[in-house]
Design a protein around this motif. Structure first.
Motif, PDB file in Angstrom:
ATOM      1  N   LYS A 137     -12.429  55.352  88.528  1.00 43.61           N
ATOM      2  CA  LYS A 137     -12.602  53.906  88.658  1.00 43.61           C
ATOM      3  C   LYS A 137     -13.619  53.592  89.750  1.00 43.61           C
ATOM      4  CE  LYS A 137      -9.590  49.816  88.594  1.00 43.61           C
ATOM      5  NZ  LYS A 137      -8.205  49.348  88.766  1.00 43.61           N
ATOM      6  N   ALA A 138     -13.556  54.353  90.849  1.00 43.56           N
ATOM      7  CA  ALA A 138     -14.504  54.162  91.945  1.00 43.56           C
ATOM      8  C   ALA A 138     -15.928  54.452  91.482  1.00 43.56           C
ATOM      9  CB  ALA A 138     -14.133  55.064  93.122  1.00 43.56           C
ATOM     10  N   LYS A 139     -16.118  55.542  90.760  1.00 43.74           N
ATOM     11  CA  LYS A 139     -17.457  55.893  90.266  1.00 43.74           C
ATOM     12  C   LYS A 139     -17.976  54.827  89.312  1.00 43.74           C
ATOM     13  CE  LYS A 139     -17.209  60.946  90.647  1.00 43.74           C
ATOM     14  NZ  LYS A 139     -17.197  62.223  89.882  1.00 43.74           N
ATOM     15  N   MET A 140     -17.107  54.324  88.446  1.00 47.36           N
ATOM     16  CA  MET A 140     -17.501  53.300  87.483  1.00 47.36           C
ATOM     17  C   MET A 140     -17.923  52.021  88.206  1.00 47.36           C
ATOM     18  SD  MET A 140     -15.283  51.882  84.249  1.00 47.36           S
ATOM     19  CE  MET A 140     -14.913  53.568  83.780  1.00 47.36           C
ATOM     20  N   LEU A 141     -17.136  51.631  89.224  1.00 49.38           N
ATOM     21  CA  LEU A 141     -17.452  50.427  89.979  1.00 49.38           C
ATOM     22  C   LEU A 141     -18.784  50.578  90.713  1.00 49.38           C
ATOM     23  CD1 LEU A 141     -16.416  47.625  91.022  1.00 49.38           C
ATOM     24  CD2 LEU A 141     -15.547  48.880  93.002  1.00 49.38           C
ATOM     25  N   GLU A 170      -9.148  61.171  97.820  1.00 53.64           N
ATOM     26  CA  GLU A 170     -10.077  61.498  96.744  1.00 53.64           C
ATOM     27  C   GLU A 170     -11.072  60.345  96.526  1.00 53.64           C
ATOM     28  OE1 GLU A 170     -10.036  62.672  91.970  1.00 53.64           O
ATOM     29  OE2 GLU A 170      -8.174  62.666  93.131  1.00 53.64           O
ATOM     30  N   VAL A 171     -10.568  59.127  96.598  1.00 51.89           N
ATOM     31  CA  VAL A 171     -11.431  57.959  96.435  1.00 51.89           C
ATOM     32  C   VAL A 171     -12.436  57.886  97.587  1.00 51.89           C
ATOM     33  CG1 VAL A 171     -11.515  55.437  96.410  1.00 51.89           C
ATOM     34  CG2 VAL A 171      -9.741  56.642  95.122  1.00 51.89           C
ATOM     35  N   ILE A 172     -11.949  58.112  98.826  1.00 57.47           N
ATOM     36  CA  ILE A 172     -12.844  58.092  99.985  1.00 57.47           C
ATOM     37  C   ILE A 172     -13.930  59.151  99.837  1.00 57.47           C
ATOM     38  CG2 ILE A 172     -13.004  58.526 102.468  1.00 57.47           C
ATOM     39  CD1 ILE A 172     -11.836  55.830 101.799  1.00 57.47           C
ATOM     40  N   ALA A 173     -13.552  60.337  99.397  1.00 63.78           N
ATOM     41  CA  ALA A 173     -14.536  61.414  99.208  1.00 63.78           C
ATOM     42  C   ALA A 173     -15.576  61.024  98.168  1.00 63.78           C
ATOM     43  CB  ALA A 173     -13.820  62.706  98.797  1.00 63.78           C
ATOM     44  N   GLU A 198     -21.199  59.079  97.120  1.00 69.46           N
ATOM     45  CA  GLU A 198     -22.102  58.096  96.515  1.00 69.46           C
ATOM     46  C   GLU A 198     -22.899  57.335  97.578  1.00 69.46           C
ATOM     47  OE1 GLU A 198     -22.660  57.770  93.173  1.00 69.46           O
ATOM     48  OE2 GLU A 198     -21.397  59.546  93.089  1.00 69.46           O
ATOM     49  N   MET A 199     -22.319  57.141  98.761  1.00 69.26           N
ATOM     50  CA  MET A 199     -23.052  56.500  99.861  1.00 69.26           C
ATOM     51  C   MET A 199     -24.297  57.300 100.219  1.00 69.26           C
ATOM     52  SD  MET A 199     -19.922  55.321 102.370  1.00 69.26           S
ATOM     53  CE  MET A 199     -20.942  54.569 103.645  1.00 69.26           C
ATOM     54  N   GLU A 200     -24.206  58.599 100.096  1.00 69.80           N
ATOM     55  CA  GLU A 200     -25.346  59.461 100.392  1.00 69.80           C
ATOM     56  C   GLU A 200     -26.271  59.596  99.186  1.00 69.80           C
ATOM     57  OE1 GLU A 200     -28.006  61.803 102.369  1.00 69.80           O
ATOM     58  OE2 GLU A 200     -26.336  60.650 103.186  1.00 69.80           O
ATOM     59  N   ASP A 201     -25.694  59.899  98.026  1.00 71.36           N
ATOM     60  CA  ASP A 201     -26.515  60.148  96.833  1.00 71.36           C
ATOM     61  C   ASP A 201     -27.280  58.902  96.387  1.00 71.36           C
ATOM     62  OD1 ASP A 201     -25.492  62.665  96.934  1.00 71.36           O
ATOM     63  OD2 ASP A 201     -24.173  62.464  95.192  1.00 71.36           O
ATOM     64  N   GLN A 202     -26.670  57.726  96.564  1.00 71.85           N
ATOM     65  CA  GLN A 202     -27.269  56.470  96.089  1.00 71.85           C
ATOM     66  C   GLN A 202     -27.700  55.561  97.246  1.00 71.85           C
ATOM     67  OE1 GLN A 202     -27.799  56.190  92.959  1.00 71.85           O
ATOM     68  NE2 GLN A 202     -26.345  57.604  92.017  1.00 71.85           N
ATOM     69  N   ARG A 203     -27.991  56.165  98.397  1.00 72.66           N
ATOM     70  CA  ARG A 203     -28.267  55.354  99.593  1.00 72.66           C
ATOM     71  C   ARG A 203     -29.477  54.439  99.435  1.00 72.66           C
ATOM     72  NH1 ARG A 203     -29.861  60.535 100.650  1.00 72.66           N
ATOM     73  NH2 ARG A 203     -32.007  60.871 101.363  1.00 72.66           N
ATOM     74  N   ASP A 204     -30.405  54.780  98.532  1.00 73.05           N
ATOM     75  CA  ASP A 204     -31.585  53.942  98.312  1.00 73.05           C
ATOM     76  C   ASP A 204     -31.326  52.828  97.306  1.00 73.05           C
ATOM     77  OD1 ASP A 204     -33.117  55.441 100.066  1.00 73.05           O
ATOM     78  OD2 ASP A 204     -33.777  56.829  98.512  1.00 73.05           O
ATOM     79  N   ASP A 205     -30.152  52.822  96.668  1.00 69.65           N
ATOM     80  CA  ASP A 205     -29.945  51.879  95.568  1.00 69.65           C
ATOM     81  C   ASP A 205     -28.639  51.103  95.652  1.00 69.65           C
ATOM     82  OD1 ASP A 205     -31.051  50.686  93.287  1.00 69.65           O
ATOM     83  OD2 ASP A 205     -29.866  51.948  91.946  1.00 69.65           O
TER      84      ASP A 205
END
Length: 209
Positions: free
Chosen positions: A119-123, A148-151, A156-163
């Protein structure tokens, strides 16, 4: 994540963040810090252009992560300031969409193993290009899959930091517990803003307004 739910939690960032900031009552330290952040964004955008880099329509500039934490009691303007910040981020081309998706920490509670992280990834996917505002973010830890959600969020904070720009909000003590739950979370937060209680004069002005 059905369409009605997505529509309910998706909000427009302020079209004129400077004007919206002027209308805010109280919060002098928060407003000062947000003005400083906006000035830095404006400078970096001009510097980006001076280097001869061209921006296509709907394209954001290359930048370091802009994730934030808003600390303070409820009813002190954190959600309003998140929408104003979305307006600034869009104005200075840090995000592609003048959009703020707003949920609270309880949103990530799943019914089965692994559901919360999915759900976190989808959001986060739906929030790409804009701001994801998580109020009462410490409530994420209340569920069995909180870590698990925090991880997932930290990755995603790192992988998608530009977006995408994450803004976490909540009570001071509880937010510190959340940040301490994963070392990677603290290291990815660039700005911390403290929202104090309104004074009696502020409340009087709000009432009259």
């Amino acid at each position: 994540l059905d369409s009605p739910t997505l529509a309910r939690i998706t909000h427009q960032g302020e079209e004129d963040p400077d004007e919206a900031m002027k209308k805010l009552i109280g919060l002098p330290k928060v407003k000062e810090q947000m003005h400083q952040m906006a000035a830095r964004m404006e400078y970096e955008l001009e510097e980006y252009k001076r280097q001869g880099k061209k921006l296509k329509k709907g394209q954001a500039i290359e930048h370091s992560s802009m994730h934030m934490c808003f600390y303070g009691p409820p009813g002190t303007g954190k959600t309003t300031c998140a929408r104003i910040m979305a307006g600034y981020l869009y104005k200075y081309r840090y995000i592609r969409k003048n959009q703020c998706i707003e949920v609270d920490g309880n949103f990530f509670r799943g019914l089965t193993a692994g559901e919360s992280s999915k759900k976190a990834k989808m959001l986060i996917t739906k929030a790409l290009g804009g701001v994801l505002f998580i109020d009462e973010a410490y409530a994420i830890l209340n569920g069995g899959e909180g870590q698990e959600v925090i991880a997932t969020i930290v990755k995603e904070m790192e992988d998608q930091r530009d977006d995408i720009v994450f803004i976490f909000a909540g009570y001071d003590r509880e937010m510190r517990q959340l940040l301490n739950s994963n070392p990677g979370l603290t290291s990815r937060i660039k700005y911390n803003l403290w929202f104090g209680n309104y004074t009696v004069n502020d409340l009087s002005d709000i009432f009259r307004y």
